[in-house]
Design an enzyme around this catalytic site. Structure first.
Site: not given
Ligand code: PBG
Length: 339
Positions: A203, A256
């Site tokens: 991520k 992601k």
């Molecule tokens: C929380 C999380 C996030 C997303 C999914 N889980 C936000 C982040 O890491 O700031 C983002 C999902 C999206 O943008 O659709 N950890």
């Protein structure tokens, strides 16, 4: 003799014969926001078509989604109250836990995945315990740093509380080192050996999460997430993250965001051919399509199906997408047209 690739493109029947990549509704996972902060569904300005659902209405929404044939839902909770340590995240009567029980009673056949993270539950909006803010502190690390090991226990508690409430799969999204091992151990000790872990293994620290932070009300109050999420410049490092999570017991991997990272999806598929791979078509990617479509600059249906096909072609098995509901309907229509 002249090669003529266009021979296969002459008509729809010939084209479908050599069609290489198929997305089906079963490959799609719909994110759902459940809120304790309102009794009415709330729209989200930057994500048209997506709502925050009160706990007592979420089961009806999931029922509608189940009819579309999508593969699973992914739940995010927005609690009524937050604190420094995010203690609402593992409350047996918390927003996600109650939503899980309602959904599993109404639609037991629907596979339910839960996001396991602290950022929606902490008043500072960070994904873990913060150095110098709560009880845990480490003088060798910077102030406001997201502490790794002290957070792992909390993540394990969240995962177990989700499993107790009926989650089929838990999805840790904080990019902390060792989170998969901590969660696997706790689930196994608590009798949840059958609950899977879909790790947000690669991520990135991305600008494309903007609308989500609106939706989940989980933007960091200070600093950013660059000390735990990955640098967008790195792909070799993603392979290392995936390998660690597989070794720690992850049942599925994730890349992601999806669109600016199709090369990472491809590299992951090639390096881990036998592990289920999800890609998260994130909120900012959704918002771009919705905004351009609203301006009349893109054909939404064609753009969405092209995007989902490209993510699958890059090597993802599963796609987490806010387009899931519309896309499932469009895909079903297209299959019926061809038959
Ligand atoms: C929380 C999380 C996030 C997303 C999914 N889980 C936000 C982040 O890491 O700031 C983002 C999902 C999206 O943008 O659709 N950890």
């Amino acid at each position: 003799m002249m090669h003529r690739p266009r021979r296969w493109r002459l008509n729809a029947s010939l084209r479908s014969l050599v069609h290489e990549t198929t997305v089906s509704p079963a490959n799609l996972i719909a994110p759902i926001f459940v809120t304790d902060a309102s009794n009415e569904p709330q729209s989200i300005a930057s994500m048209p078509g997506i709502w925050r659902w009160p706990v007592d209405q979420v089961a009806d929404e999931v029922h509608v989604l189940a009819e579309t044939g999508i593969g699973a839902i992914l739940i995010f909770g927005i609690p009524g109250a937050k604190d420094a340590d995010g203690t609402g995240s593992y409350d047996a009567d918390g927003v996600v836990q109650r939503a899980l029980r309602a959904i599993k009673t109404a639609t037991p056949q629907m596979t339910v995945i839960t996001d396991v993270c602290l950022c929606e539950y902490t008043d500072h909006g960070h994904c873990g315990l913060i150095n110098g803010i709560s009880g845990a502190s480490d003088p060798h690390l910077p102030a406001e740093y997201v502490l790794n090991d002290p957070t792992l226990d909390t993540l394990a508690r969240i995962a177990v509380s989700h499993a107790e409430a009926g989650a089929d799969v838990v999805a840790p999204s904080g990019m902390l080192d060792g989170m998969v091992a901590a969660i696997r151990g706790a689930l196994d000790r608590s009798g949840f050996g059958a609950v899977s872990i879909l790790s947000y293994s690669a991520k990135y620290a991305s600008s494309f999460y903007g609308p989500f932070r609106d939706a989940a009300q989980g933007a960091p109050a200070f600093g950013d997430r660059a000390t735990h999420q990955m640098d967008p410049a790195n792909v070799r490092e993603a392979m290392r993250e995936h390998a660690l999570d597989v070794a720690e017991g992850a049942d599925g991997l994730m890349v992601k965001p999806a669109l600016a990272y199709l090369d990472v999806i491809r590299a992951t598929r090639d390096r881990f051919p036998d592990v289920p791979l999800a890609a998260y078509n994130v909120s900012g990617e959704y918002a771009m399509v919705k905004a351009a479509a609203a301006m009349g600059w893109l054909n939404e249906r064609r753009a969405v199906l092209e995007i989902l096909t490209s993510i699958k072609r890059a090597g993802a098995d599963l796609i987490i997408t806010y387009h899931a509901r519309d896309a499932a309907a469009w895909l079903t229509e297209e299959t019926q047209c061809l038959n």
